[in-house]
Design an enzyme around this catalytic site. Structure first.
Site, short mmCIF file in Angstrom:
data_model
loop_
_atom_site.label_atom_id
_atom_site.label_comp_id
_atom_site.label_asym_id
_atom_site.label_seq_id
_atom_site.Cartn_x
_atom_site.Cartn_y
_atom_site.Cartn_z
N ARG A 226 19.91 7.74 -34.65
CA ARG A 226 19.52 7.00 -35.86
C ARG A 226 18.20 7.53 -36.42
O ARG A 226 18.01 7.59 -37.64
CB ARG A 226 19.40 5.50 -35.55
CG ARG A 226 20.76 4.85 -35.34
CD ARG A 226 20.66 3.51 -34.67
NE ARG A 226 19.96 2.51 -35.44
CZ ARG A 226 19.28 1.49 -34.93
NH1 ARG A 226 19.18 1.34 -33.63
NH2 ARG A 226 18.70 0.63 -35.72
N ARG B 44 19.30 4.06 -48.47
CA ARG B 44 19.03 4.99 -47.37
C ARG B 44 19.38 6.42 -47.75
O ARG B 44 19.18 7.32 -46.93
CB ARG B 44 19.87 4.60 -46.17
CG ARG B 44 19.14 3.76 -45.11
CD ARG B 44 20.14 3.45 -44.05
NE ARG B 44 19.74 3.14 -42.74
CZ ARG B 44 19.54 1.92 -42.26
NH1 ARG B 44 19.56 0.88 -43.03
NH2 ARG B 44 19.29 1.75 -40.98
N LYS C 238 10.83 -3.37 -40.84
CA LYS C 238 11.29 -3.77 -42.18
C LYS C 238 11.83 -5.20 -42.17
O LYS C 238 11.54 -5.99 -43.05
CB LYS C 238 12.42 -2.83 -42.68
CG LYS C 238 12.05 -1.37 -42.73
CD LYS C 238 13.15 -0.54 -43.36
CE LYS C 238 14.45 -0.51 -42.60
NZ LYS C 238 14.38 0.11 -41.25
N ARG D 211 14.02 -4.05 -27.93
CA ARG D 211 14.41 -5.13 -28.84
C ARG D 211 15.60 -5.90 -28.28
O ARG D 211 16.63 -5.30 -27.94
CB ARG D 211 14.76 -4.51 -30.19
CG ARG D 211 15.28 -5.49 -31.21
CD ARG D 211 15.11 -4.97 -32.60
NE ARG D 211 16.10 -3.97 -32.97
CZ ARG D 211 16.17 -3.42 -34.17
NH1 ARG D 211 15.31 -3.76 -35.12
NH2 ARG D 211 17.08 -2.52 -34.44
N ARG E 66 21.38 -4.94 -29.29
CA ARG E 66 22.31 -4.35 -30.26
C ARG E 66 22.90 -3.09 -29.64
O ARG E 66 22.17 -2.32 -29.03
CB ARG E 66 21.54 -3.97 -31.53
CG ARG E 66 21.50 -5.07 -32.54
CD ARG E 66 20.59 -4.76 -33.68
NE ARG E 66 20.86 -3.48 -34.36
CZ ARG E 66 20.27 -3.12 -35.50
NH1 ARG E 66 19.40 -3.92 -36.09
NH2 ARG E 66 20.54 -1.96 -36.05
P1 AMP Z 1 20.03 -1.39 -39.62
O1 AMP Z 1 20.25 -2.76 -39.10
O2 AMP Z 1 19.38 -1.38 -40.98
O3 AMP Z 1 19.31 -0.48 -38.65
O4 AMP Z 1 21.49 -0.74 -39.85
C1 AMP Z 1 22.40 -0.58 -38.78
C2 AMP Z 1 23.44 0.45 -39.16
O5 AMP Z 1 24.18 -0.01 -40.30
C3 AMP Z 1 22.92 1.82 -39.54
O6 AMP Z 1 22.65 2.64 -38.41
C4 AMP Z 1 24.07 2.35 -40.40
O7 AMP Z 1 25.17 2.75 -39.59
C5 AMP Z 1 24.50 1.09 -41.16
N1 AMP Z 1 23.75 0.95 -42.42
C6 AMP Z 1 22.85 -0.04 -42.74
N2 AMP Z 1 22.37 0.13 -43.98
C7 AMP Z 1 22.95 1.24 -44.47
C8 AMP Z 1 22.84 1.94 -45.70
N3 AMP Z 1 22.01 1.53 -46.68
N4 AMP Z 1 23.61 3.06 -45.86
C9 AMP Z 1 24.45 3.46 -44.90
N5 AMP Z 1 24.58 2.87 -43.70
C10 AMP Z 1 23.85 1.76 -43.48
#
Ligand code: AMP
Length: 225
Positions: A181, A98, A23, A137, A170
């Site tokens: 996740r 999400r 994404k 990554r 990360r």
């Molecule tokens: P990402 O970088 O998109 O994988 O997001 C990393 C983490 O941030 C996720 O595992 C969640 O803990 C939190 N997070 C990101 N976007 C959301 C969202 N839309 N709703 C809830 N938690 C989020």
């Protein structure tokens, strides 16, 4: 939709997909090409975490476990972000919504301004491939360039091509958190695919093709908007 030099009504594109589906990579391309703001809720949380804001402290406790940050704080953060002037031409959402509550909040906020989503693009990748990608990554802590040891390794192992910084992983890309996740994605986010299918905005695409092929497919969809 034409490229970023043309005038168009604001356009809102959602990229739906599991962590590691690509994404972020595709959102960056779309943002640049069409002059859309790239909003990554994960990046917004990570900025708050690094500045140690109250929101960051709260978010970190969920992120470290691979869980979702609660809807109320997530929705407030993203709504504030989409009100900023750089969103005037539209937005490509990466990692938001999400949950169904987040999707409804976004629909309601857009409807209030007589706007609506252009497309929700579901980028599909099997779990086994996602696990391989996420655990490979690595990121530059200085300039945020993302590398993948399998598909896009740095020229010198362990160092950023752009500024030479030592690359890091990360915290939530470590194997147990990755599994958590993916679980959270299947349970809480995958139902949004049906949500957008019902509203007629869903576009499916195969995220296991090469980055260039996925970009071509995403751009094809964007051209129709
Ligand atoms: P990402 O970088 O998109 O994988 O997001 C990393 C983490 O941030 C996720 O595992 C969640 O803990 C939190 N997070 C990101 N976007 C959301 C969202 N839309 N709703 C809830 N938690 C989020």
């Amino acid at each position: 939709m034409k490229d970023s030099s043309s005038n168009h009504a604001p356009i809102y594109i959602i990229l739906l997909g599991a962590p590691g589906a690509g994404k972020g990579t595709q959102a960056e391309v779309l943002g640049k090409r069409y002059g859309l703001a790239h909003i990554s809720s994960g990046d917004l949380f990570r900025e708050n975490v690094s500045k140690q804001t109250p929101l960051g402290v709260l978010a970190k406790s969920y992120m470290d476990k691979g869980e979702l940050v609660p809807d109320d704080v997530t929705i407030k953060m993203v709504m504030e972000r989409i009100a900023r002037p750089d969103c005037a031409r539209g937005v490509v959402f990466d990692g938001f919504p999400r949950t169904e509550a987040q999707a409804q909040a976004l629909d309601a906020a857009l409807a209030q301004e007589n706007k609506k989503i252009g497309a929700a693009i579901s980028i599909q990748v099997r779990d086994q491939v996602l696990i391989e990608r996420l655990t490979a990554r690595w990121i530059c802590p200085a300039c945020s360039t993302v590398y993948n040891l399998l598909s896009n390794p740095p020229r010198v192992a362990g160092n950023c091509d752009k500024d030479g910084s030592a690359l890091g992983q990360r915290d939530d890309d470590k194997p147990e958190t990755v599994r958590r996740r993916l679980d959270v994605f299947r349970r809480q986010t995958a139902p949004l695919i049906e949500y957008y299918r019902r509203s007629g905005f869903l576009r499916d695409l195969d995220g296991e093709q090469s980055i260039e092929q996925v970009t071509a497919a995403v751009v094809n969809i964007a051209q129709t908007l």
